[in-house]
Design an enzyme around this catalytic site. Structure first.
Site, PDB file in Angstrom:
ATOM      1  N   ARG A 123       0.813  -1.230   0.000  1.00 15.76           N
ATOM      2  CA  ARG A 123       0.000   0.000   0.000  1.00 15.76           C
ATOM      3  C   ARG A 123       0.842   1.273   0.000  1.00 15.76           C
ATOM      4  O   ARG A 123       0.382   2.331   0.413  1.00 15.76           O
ATOM      5  CB  ARG A 123      -0.979   0.018   1.175  1.00 15.76           C
ATOM      6  CG  ARG A 123      -1.955  -1.128   1.149  1.00 15.76           C
ATOM      7  CD  ARG A 123      -3.222  -0.803   1.913  1.00 15.76           C
ATOM      8  NE  ARG A 123      -4.149  -1.906   1.829  1.00 15.76           N
ATOM      9  CZ  ARG A 123      -4.271  -2.844   2.766  1.00 15.76           C
ATOM     10  NH1 ARG A 123      -3.542  -2.793   3.858  1.00 15.76           N
ATOM     11  NH2 ARG A 123      -5.130  -3.817   2.606  1.00 15.76           N
ATOM     12  N   LYS A 145       2.236  11.276 -11.635  1.00 16.21           N
ATOM     13  CA  LYS A 145       1.432  10.355 -12.452  1.00 16.21           C
ATOM     14  C   LYS A 145       2.237   9.073 -12.639  1.00 16.21           C
ATOM     15  O   LYS A 145       3.381   9.117 -13.097  1.00 16.21           O
ATOM     16  CB  LYS A 145       1.110  10.954 -13.811  1.00 16.21           C
ATOM     17  CG  LYS A 145      -0.040  11.952 -13.774  1.00 16.21           C
ATOM     18  CD  LYS A 145      -0.450  12.347 -15.178  1.00 16.21           C
ATOM     19  CE  LYS A 145      -1.626  13.308 -15.153  1.00 16.21           C
ATOM     20  NZ  LYS A 145      -1.956  13.829 -16.490  1.00 16.21           N
ATOM     21  N   GLU A 187       8.417  18.723 -24.966  1.00 15.88           N
ATOM     22  CA  GLU A 187       7.733  18.974 -23.681  1.00 15.88           C
ATOM     23  C   GLU A 187       8.237  20.266 -23.031  1.00 15.88           C
ATOM     24  O   GLU A 187       7.510  20.909 -22.289  1.00 15.88           O
ATOM     25  CB  GLU A 187       7.907  17.775 -22.730  1.00 15.88           C
ATOM     26  CG  GLU A 187       7.292  16.466 -23.244  1.00 15.88           C
ATOM     27  CD  GLU A 187       5.772  16.369 -23.070  1.00 15.88           C
ATOM     28  OE1 GLU A 187       5.151  17.327 -22.586  1.00 15.88           O
ATOM     29  OE2 GLU A 187       5.208  15.313 -23.452  1.00 15.88           O
ATOM     30  N   LYS A 229       5.564  23.267 -14.201  1.00 14.44           N
ATOM     31  CA  LYS A 229       4.777  22.066 -13.904  1.00 14.44           C
ATOM     32  C   LYS A 229       4.416  22.011 -12.422  1.00 14.44           C
ATOM     33  O   LYS A 229       3.276  21.714 -12.061  1.00 14.44           O
ATOM     34  CB  LYS A 229       5.538  20.802 -14.315  1.00 14.44           C
ATOM     35  CG  LYS A 229       4.720  19.550 -14.014  1.00 14.44           C
ATOM     36  CD  LYS A 229       4.955  18.412 -14.929  1.00 14.44           C
ATOM     37  CE  LYS A 229       3.918  17.318 -14.655  1.00 14.44           C
ATOM     38  NZ  LYS A 229       4.147  16.113 -15.402  1.00 14.44           N
ATOM     39  N   GLU A 239      -5.662  16.515 -11.520  1.00 16.39           N
ATOM     40  CA  GLU A 239      -6.211  16.877 -12.828  1.00 16.39           C
ATOM     41  C   GLU A 239      -7.727  16.998 -12.847  1.00 16.39           C
ATOM     42  O   GLU A 239      -8.417  16.440 -13.679  1.00 16.39           O
ATOM     43  CB  GLU A 239      -5.741  15.876 -13.900  1.00 16.39           C
ATOM     44  CG  GLU A 239      -5.838  16.461 -15.307  1.00 16.39           C
ATOM     45  CD  GLU A 239      -5.124  15.625 -16.358  1.00 16.39           C
ATOM     46  OE1 GLU A 239      -3.940  15.327 -16.197  1.00 16.39           O
ATOM     47  OE2 GLU A 239      -5.798  15.287 -17.348  1.00 16.39           O
ATOM     48  N   ARG A 243      -4.664  21.223 -14.607  1.00 15.99           N
ATOM     49  CA  ARG A 243      -3.567  20.323 -14.976  1.00 15.99           C
ATOM     50  C   ARG A 243      -3.743  19.788 -16.400  1.00 15.99           C
ATOM     51  O   ARG A 243      -2.777  19.439 -17.064  1.00 15.99           O
ATOM     52  CB  ARG A 243      -3.438  19.168 -13.966  1.00 15.99           C
ATOM     53  CG  ARG A 243      -2.242  18.282 -14.256  1.00 15.99           C
ATOM     54  CD  ARG A 243      -1.883  17.346 -13.116  1.00 15.99           C
ATOM     55  NE  ARG A 243      -0.736  16.523 -13.505  1.00 15.99           N
ATOM     56  CZ  ARG A 243      -0.018  15.788 -12.694  1.00 15.99           C
ATOM     57  NH1 ARG A 243      -0.311  15.751 -11.405  1.00 15.99           N
ATOM     58  NH2 ARG A 243       0.997  15.075 -13.126  1.00 15.99           N
ATOM     59  N   ASN A 247      -1.613  18.868 -21.174  1.00 19.20           N
ATOM     60  CA  ASN A 247      -1.848  17.957 -22.304  1.00 19.20           C
ATOM     61  C   ASN A 247      -1.969  18.706 -23.629  1.00 19.20           C
ATOM     62  O   ASN A 247      -2.492  18.150 -24.607  1.00 19.20           O
ATOM     63  CB  ASN A 247      -3.118  17.137 -22.052  1.00 19.20           C
ATOM     64  CG  ASN A 247      -2.931  16.186 -20.898  1.00 19.20           C
ATOM     65  OD1 ASN A 247      -1.967  15.437 -20.862  1.00 19.20           O
ATOM     66  ND2 ASN A 247      -3.834  16.238 -19.938  1.00 19.20           N
ATOM     67  N   HIS A 250      -1.502  16.891 -26.828  1.00 22.01           N
ATOM     68  CA  HIS A 250      -1.419  15.457 -26.528  1.00 22.01           C
ATOM     69  C   HIS A 250      -2.595  14.643 -27.070  1.00 22.01           C
ATOM     70  O   HIS A 250      -2.442  13.457 -27.330  1.00 22.01           O
ATOM     71  CB  HIS A 250      -1.271  15.235 -25.023  1.00 22.01           C
ATOM     72  CG  HIS A 250       0.123  15.498 -24.520  1.00 22.01           C
ATOM     73  ND1 HIS A 250       0.762  16.705 -24.703  1.00 22.01           N
ATOM     74  CD2 HIS A 250       1.013  14.714 -23.858  1.00 22.01           C
ATOM     75  CE1 HIS A 250       1.975  16.647 -24.169  1.00 22.01           C
ATOM     76  NE2 HIS A 250       2.152  15.445 -23.653  1.00 22.01           N
ATOM     77  N   HIS A 254      -1.572  11.513 -28.986  1.00 21.32           N
ATOM     78  CA  HIS A 254      -1.945  10.148 -28.584  1.00 21.32           C
ATOM     79  C   HIS A 254      -2.599   9.407 -29.747  1.00 21.32           C
ATOM     80  O   HIS A 254      -2.432   8.193 -29.907  1.00 21.32           O
ATOM     81  CB  HIS A 254      -2.865  10.174 -27.366  1.00 21.32           C
ATOM     82  CG  HIS A 254      -2.143  10.567 -26.100  1.00 21.32           C
ATOM     83  ND1 HIS A 254      -2.777  11.098 -25.002  1.00 21.32           N
ATOM     84  CD2 HIS A 254      -0.836  10.522 -25.772  1.00 21.32           C
ATOM     85  CE1 HIS A 254      -1.881  11.357 -24.053  1.00 21.32           C
ATOM     86  NE2 HIS A 254      -0.697  11.013 -24.495  1.00 21.32           N
ATOM     87  N   HIS A 268       7.149   9.570 -28.283  1.00 29.63           N
ATOM     88  CA  HIS A 268       6.076  10.398 -27.708  1.00 29.63           C
ATOM     89  C   HIS A 268       6.324  11.886 -27.979  1.00 29.63           C
ATOM     90  O   HIS A 268       5.427  12.610 -28.418  1.00 29.63           O
ATOM     91  CB  HIS A 268       5.976  10.121 -26.205  1.00 29.63           C
ATOM     92  CG  HIS A 268       5.002  11.015 -25.499  1.00 29.63           C
ATOM     93  ND1 HIS A 268       3.644  10.981 -25.740  1.00 29.63           N
ATOM     94  CD2 HIS A 268       5.184  12.010 -24.575  1.00 29.63           C
ATOM     95  CE1 HIS A 268       3.028  11.890 -24.993  1.00 29.63           C
ATOM     96  NE2 HIS A 268       3.948  12.525 -24.274  1.00 29.63           N
TER      97      HIS A 268
HETATM   98  N1  GLY Z   1       2.221  14.841 -18.422  1.00 34.08           N
HETATM   99  C1  GLY Z   1       1.116  15.598 -18.024  1.00 34.08           C
HETATM  100  C2  GLY Z   1       0.898  15.639 -16.556  1.00 34.08           C
HETATM  101  O1  GLY Z   1       1.749  15.221 -15.793  1.00 34.08           O
HETATM  102  O2  GLY Z   1      -0.132  16.072 -16.108  1.00 34.08           O
END
Ligand code: GLY
Length: 370
Positions: A123, A145, A187, A229, A239, A243, A247, A250, A254, A268
């Site tokens: 956990r 993430k 990025e 960031k 998000e 946030r 993207n 993206h 994607h 990517h």
């Molecule tokens: N790569 C986008 C984020 O971390 O929200």
């Protein structure tokens, strides 16, 4: 770590952590990580490519001899249930505990997998990110993430789980080839395009030096990117709102990556480069974004050899309807609406929660058949 180093903080209350940026973090790892490791054991997770290049330096820098090392195959295929299970079994066999620390040494694949292992092992155990690609340094290692891929799509199983510390070595980027540097640069550029037009001005002057490995330019670009960031993540860790701006480009990217089949032919960052220009062009077509900003972005990408849609192999662009269908599967969408990040110009990105699908399909048809 050199004197020209910087520390910034991701302010997330009890989950706050520092990002240390500079040359020499591997050699100085013991001192830099000591406050975050709490005397427990260490396991390093890395891949074969990164292990050949940087593992010895990290082990020497840590200076301990009872460190468990798990070396995985490189590539997106490593972010799988099978590898996740193997890594968990390996750590459980040595009774790895919550007070022990996992170190992710590698690019986004290693960081995402290790973070997810750390999130679910007993956990939750401690983990530290030491990203070794520009893309991981400015994006995936920061913000918590974590994920693996499934046959249904990329990053569909994961969690938000923050590291205890991120160590960013600008010198480790010397081993990256030009293609990987350009992919990571997409990025970096993203942060300028979202909300920092002065950073875009600076990149127009300095991106060539940055891509050639100039340490001062890299440090400034990484610091600016991680600060941007961290600012967004501290306001919207999970998000729920802004946030999603991270993207930009993206949803288009994607779709291109899905079309490429994640086989390594399209990186990517390459997809993001093409995707950001597509977001600008689409916004221009809607009358939202001035043509001169689109042209400025296009010229910047071309000057640096960054790919745009027309540079991609024909199999990726011959079926706009399929790209449109892939865009409909994006994680940001709700059941009824497609969410897109659009723009009023350089530094003026915004979230469009209900993108107009007819105009989007029209744009894709035109962009794919110029
Ligand atoms: N790569 C986008 C984020 O971390 O929200």
């Amino acid at each position: 770590m050199s004197n020209n180093s910087e520390t910034l903080h991701v302010d997330l209350g009890a989950r706050a952590y520092p990002i240390r940026i500079g040359a020499g973090v591997l050699a100085d790892a013991n001192r830099l990580l000591e406050p975050h490791i709490s005397g427990g054991r260490i396991a390093i997770i890395t891949d074969e490519t990164v292990a050949d290049l940087h593992l010895k330096a990290l082990l020497t820098g840590l200076g301990a001899d009872d460190i468990k090392v798990i070396i995985l195959p490189p590539g997106e295929g490593t972010k799988s249930f099978a590898v996740l299970q193997d890594v968990l079994d390996t750590l459980l066999k040595i009774n790895f505990s919550r007070d022990d620390t996992l170190i992710a040494l590698g690019g986004g694949v290693i960081g995402d997998l290790t973070g997810f292992v750390a999130a679910i092992l007993k956990r939750g155990c401690r983990f530290v990110q030491i990203p070794t690609t520009l893309l991981a340094q400015v994006d995936s290692s920061v913000g918590g993430k974590t994920a693996i891929n499934t046959p249904a799509g990329k990053n569909l199983v994961g969690s938000f789980y923050q590291p205890k510390c991120v160590l960013i070595g600008t010198d480790v980027l010397a081993t990256l080839d030009a293609r990987q540097m350009r992919a990571g640069y997409a990025e970096v550029l993203k942060y300028a395009l979202i909300n920092d037009p002065a950073f875009f001005d600076w990149l127009e002057e300095n991106a060539g030096d940055l891509l050639a490995g100039d340490q001062a330019a890299l440090r400034k670009a990484i610091l600016t990117s991680c600060t941007a960031k961290a600012d967004i993540v501290k306001r919207d860790e999970r998000e729920r709102g802004e946030r999603a701006l991270l993207n930009l480009g993206h949803s288009f990217a994607h779709a291109l990556e899905a079309k490429a089949g994640y086989d390594g032919t399209l990186l990517h960052g390459e997809a993001v480069s093409a995707g950001m220009l597509m977001a600008f062009e689409y916004a221009q077509g809607l009358g939202l974004c001035p043509g001169q900003d689109v042209q400025r972005l296009r010229a910047h990408l071309h000057k640096l050899g960054m790919p745009t849609l027309s540079d991609l192999p024909a199999p990726l662009t011959h079926d706009p309807e399929q790209l449109f269908a892939y865009m409909g599967q994006d994680k940001k969408n709700t059941k009824t609406h497609m969410k897109l990040i659009l723009t009023h110009g350089i530094g003026k990105a915004f979230i469009e929660p209900k993108a107009d699908q007819t105009s989007l399909l029209n744009y894709l048809q035109k962009a794919c058949n110029p």
